[in-house]
Design a protein around this motif. Structure first.
Motif, mmCIF file in Angstrom:
data_model
loop_
_atom_site.group_PDB
_atom_site.id
_atom_site.type_symbol
_atom_site.label_atom_id
_atom_site.label_comp_id
_atom_site.label_asym_id
_atom_site.label_seq_id
_atom_site.Cartn_x
_atom_site.Cartn_y
_atom_site.Cartn_z
ATOM 1 N N VAL A 1 0.835 -1.197 0.000
ATOM 2 C CA VAL A 1 0.000 0.000 0.000
ATOM 3 C C VAL A 1 0.872 1.250 0.000
ATOM 4 C CG1 VAL A 1 -0.197 0.057 2.531
ATOM 5 C CG2 VAL A 1 -1.953 1.163 1.124
ATOM 6 N N GLY A 2 0.474 2.222 -0.807
ATOM 7 C CA GLY A 2 1.020 3.567 -0.771
ATOM 8 C C GLY A 2 -0.063 4.509 -0.274
ATOM 9 N N LYS B 1 -7.567 4.153 0.564
ATOM 10 C CA LYS B 1 -9.016 3.995 0.415
ATOM 11 C C LYS B 1 -9.356 2.601 -0.096
ATOM 12 C CE LYS B 1 -12.850 5.567 -2.505
ATOM 13 N NZ LYS B 1 -13.278 6.520 -3.562
ATOM 14 N N PHE B 2 -8.633 2.152 -1.126
ATOM 15 C CA PHE B 2 -8.924 0.846 -1.707
ATOM 16 C C PHE B 2 -8.539 -0.285 -0.757
ATOM 17 C CE2 PHE B 2 -8.409 3.520 -5.544
ATOM 18 C CZ PHE B 2 -9.662 3.324 -6.089
ATOM 19 N N LEU B 3 -7.459 -0.097 -0.014
ATOM 20 C CA LEU B 3 -7.042 -1.153 0.901
ATOM 21 C C LEU B 3 -8.057 -1.350 2.022
ATOM 22 C CD1 LEU B 3 -5.072 -3.298 1.636
ATOM 23 C CD2 LEU B 3 -3.664 -1.603 2.797
ATOM 24 N N LYS B 4 -8.652 -0.273 2.507
ATOM 25 C CA LYS B 4 -9.693 -0.406 3.527
ATOM 26 C C LYS B 4 -10.848 -1.260 3.009
ATOM 27 C CE LYS B 4 -8.784 3.995 5.871
ATOM 28 N NZ LYS B 4 -9.299 5.355 6.175
ATOM 29 N N SER C 1 8.210 5.933 5.111
ATOM 30 C CA SER C 1 8.482 7.220 4.467
ATOM 31 C C SER C 1 7.252 7.741 3.730
ATOM 32 C CB SER C 1 9.656 7.092 3.490
ATOM 33 O OG SER C 1 9.329 6.214 2.425
ATOM 34 N N GLN C 2 6.265 6.873 3.497
ATOM 35 C CA GLN C 2 5.026 7.265 2.818
ATOM 36 C C GLN C 2 3.823 7.270 3.756
ATOM 37 O OE1 GLN C 2 4.194 4.923 -0.653
ATOM 38 N NE2 GLN C 2 6.178 5.288 -1.600
ATOM 39 N N ILE C 3 3.760 6.292 4.643
ATOM 40 C CA ILE C 3 2.599 6.131 5.522
ATOM 41 C C ILE C 3 3.104 5.930 6.950
ATOM 42 C CG2 ILE C 3 0.515 4.792 5.990
ATOM 43 C CD1 ILE C 3 0.593 3.814 3.117
ATOM 44 N N SER C 4 2.504 6.618 7.896
ATOM 45 C CA SER C 4 2.941 6.498 9.288
ATOM 46 C C SER C 4 2.455 5.184 9.892
ATOM 47 C CB SER C 4 2.405 7.668 10.115
ATOM 48 O OG SER C 4 1.005 7.542 10.297
ATOM 49 N N HIS C 5 3.148 4.753 10.948
ATOM 50 C CA HIS C 5 2.723 3.548 11.660
ATOM 51 C C HIS C 5 1.317 3.733 12.231
ATOM 52 C CE1 HIS C 5 6.769 2.295 11.055
ATOM 53 N NE2 HIS C 5 7.302 3.029 12.020
ATOM 54 N N ASP C 6 1.004 4.924 12.700
ATOM 55 C CA ASP C 6 -0.328 5.184 13.261
ATOM 56 C C ASP C 6 -1.412 5.032 12.194
ATOM 57 O OD1 ASP C 6 0.728 5.663 15.748
ATOM 58 O OD2 ASP C 6 0.738 7.851 15.540
ATOM 59 N N ASN C 7 -1.113 5.486 10.976
ATOM 60 C CA ASN C 7 -2.085 5.318 9.889
ATOM 61 C C ASN C 7 -2.337 3.843 9.598
ATOM 62 O OD1 ASN C 7 -2.639 7.994 9.412
ATOM 63 N ND2 ASN C 7 -1.137 8.224 7.771
ATOM 64 N N LEU D 1 -19.262 -3.951 -2.428
ATOM 65 C CA LEU D 1 -18.186 -3.096 -2.921
ATOM 66 C C LEU D 1 -18.604 -1.630 -2.905
ATOM 67 C CD1 LEU D 1 -15.358 -2.913 -4.197
ATOM 68 C CD2 LEU D 1 -16.460 -3.096 -6.433
ATOM 69 N N ILE D 2 -19.777 -1.343 -3.418
ATOM 70 C CA ILE D 2 -20.240 0.047 -3.463
ATOM 71 C C ILE D 2 -20.437 0.597 -2.052
ATOM 72 C CG2 ILE D 2 -22.171 1.521 -4.159
ATOM 73 C CD1 ILE D 2 -22.498 -0.293 -6.617
ATOM 74 N N LYS D 3 -20.966 -0.229 -1.159
ATOM 75 C CA LYS D 3 -21.183 0.210 0.225
ATOM 76 C C LYS D 3 -19.874 0.598 0.893
ATOM 77 C CE LYS D 3 -21.980 -3.011 3.228
ATOM 78 N NZ LYS D 3 -22.657 -4.090 4.002
ATOM 79 N N TYR D 4 -18.846 -0.216 0.718
ATOM 80 C CA TYR D 4 -17.575 0.050 1.389
ATOM 81 C C TYR D 4 -16.792 1.174 0.720
ATOM 82 C CZ TYR D 4 -18.417 -4.296 3.917
ATOM 83 O OH TYR D 4 -18.959 -5.280 4.705
ATOM 84 N N LEU D 5 -17.019 1.390 -0.569
ATOM 85 C CA LEU D 5 -16.312 2.463 -1.262
ATOM 86 C C LEU D 5 -16.847 3.848 -0.893
ATOM 87 C CD1 LEU D 5 -15.835 0.937 -4.822
ATOM 88 C CD2 LEU D 5 -14.009 1.749 -3.330
ATOM 89 N N LYS D 6 -18.076 3.908 -0.399
ATOM 90 C CA LYS D 6 -18.663 5.209 -0.064
ATOM 91 C C LYS D 6 -18.004 5.783 1.183
ATOM 92 C CE LYS D 6 -23.172 4.575 -2.232
ATOM 93 N NZ LYS D 6 -24.636 4.450 -2.031
#
Length: 390
Positions: free
Chosen positions: A29-30, A35-38, A60-66, A385-390
């Protein structure tokens, strides 16, 4: 390039027999893919799979907390976030150190925009000996553990790959450089889903990683991103693989024409659809809706002994490009191989398949293109898919 390949081949390290174990799903993941990974984790959770999941990232791209917040998206799955830089994995409750010598950090080689090199690096760094790799926008439709256990071509070869809708576009000289037979009629890979037994195909995977470390050479002269580095590395190292040539796409149908917008993946016998790679939506700003995901079209039978037509192109004045799947090439083709004809009514079916019901039937022995509402093939996939993408 031939000299570089020879040098890289000498850098392939032996498979560490005492390090890897078990089976699992691996993702990278970057920041722009969060959003897509969630959504992906939620879709995995719905299958109730027992497989463990590792998500590889760089701090360097995503924090551990994220990443911890990401894991909270699907608390019931056995998922951990693993960092290339710190060589640590973490769950919601613990952090542990990995053997840093077994974390094969990718080199971006000046590549700023895309994270393609992270893919092979994550596959070989993951602590599993058998890996199902998924892109963030390649969503499961059923429990994929079945593939590890019972897919005959995976058990035979130890590597399943899937096609993109393009025949090989490499210059003929490439096949000579890679010391392999010409594969100009073979389809390029769609590396959104890869199933491998690392013990059996390690040399091919490791060379793939090294080729991606030198992406400025290989992406420029050989392949579009990472996808065909797998194919060429396996061929160069003489590692056999199986390409699951079952053309499958989800998209829209207006009663006359079908426009495929995804690349869906089956087992090697085409019995079930396991993954749906939501491919063109992100490139062409297509809205996720019951219309654009409403129908799925699949070619069943023996792809290697028939004339299925599988192509990605855009009709003149068409709103988007489409994946086309036809039983054979016919007269309603444009010069650039776009199909402008209608869908045959005999190909349309309205049957809701049960979870364990195979898509393959007696009719499939003679090869058939089958089209139906997406939820008939993949129950509740569109709504979820649509429900989770919203």
């Amino acid at each position: 390039m031939a000299q570089l390949l020879h040098t890289l081949r000498q850098q392939v390290v032996p498979y560490p027999n005492d390090h890897f174990s078990g089976r699992g799903i691996v993702l990278t993941v970057g920041f722009n893919q969060l959003k897509f990974l969630k959504v992906n984790l939620k879709m995995i959770e719905l299958t109730a799979t027992k497989l463990s999941i590792q998500i590889w990232y760089t701090s360097s791209q995503i924090s551990h907390d994220n990443m911890i917040e990401l894991l909270r998206t699907a608390p019931s799955i056995n998922a951990s976030a693993c960092c290339f830089i710190t060589a640590q994995c973490r769950t919601l409750t613990q952090v542990w150190q990995l053997n840093a010598t077994r974390v094969y950090n990718p080199k971006l080689d000046g590549l700023q925009t895309y994270g393609f090199p992270y893919k092979p690096a994550a596959i070989i760094s993951a602590t599993f000996s058998e890996v199902l790799f998924l892109d963030c926008d390649a969503f499961v439709t059923r429990d994929p553990e079945e593939l590890f256990i019972s897919d005959p071509m995976y058990l035979k070869f130890g590597a399943l790959f899937y096609p993109d809708a393009h025949k090989s576009r490499q210059d003929p000289a490439v096949w000579t450089v890679f010391n392999t037979s010409c594969a100009e009629h073979e389809y390029e890979f769609d590396s959104a889903m890869i199933l491998v037994d690392k013990r059996r195909v390690w040399n091919g995977l490791y060379l793939t990683k090294l080729m991606n470390d030198h992406n400025q050479v290989f992406y420029r002269h050989v392949t579009d991103g990472d996808k065909d580095t797998f194919r060429l590395a396996f061929r160069y190292m003489q590692i056999k693989y199986y390409l699951v040539m079952t053309p499958c796409s989800t998209g829209s149908f207006d009663g006359t024409r079908f426009c495929g917008l995804t690349l869906c993946k089956t087992d090697s016998l085409s019995q079930h659809i396991y993954i749906n790679h939501i491919h063109l939506f992100k490139y062409e700003n297509i809205k996720y809706s019951p219309i654009t995901l409403g129908y799925t079209r699949i070619g069943l039978g023996d792809f290697y002994n028939n004339s299925y037509f599988f192509q990605h192109c855009q009709l003149y004045n068409g709103p988007t490009s489409c994946f086309h799947i036809l039983k054979k090439y016919n007269e309603k083709m444009t010069q650039d191989n776009c199909y402008y004809g209608n869908i045959s009514l005999e190909e349309i079916e309205d049957h809701a398949y049960m979870l364990n019901e195979s898509l393959v039937s007696e009719k499939s022995k003679n090869n058939r293109v089958l089209m139906s509402k997406t939820n008939n093939f993949m129950p509740n996939f569109v709504e979820n898919l649509i429900k989770y993408l919203k």
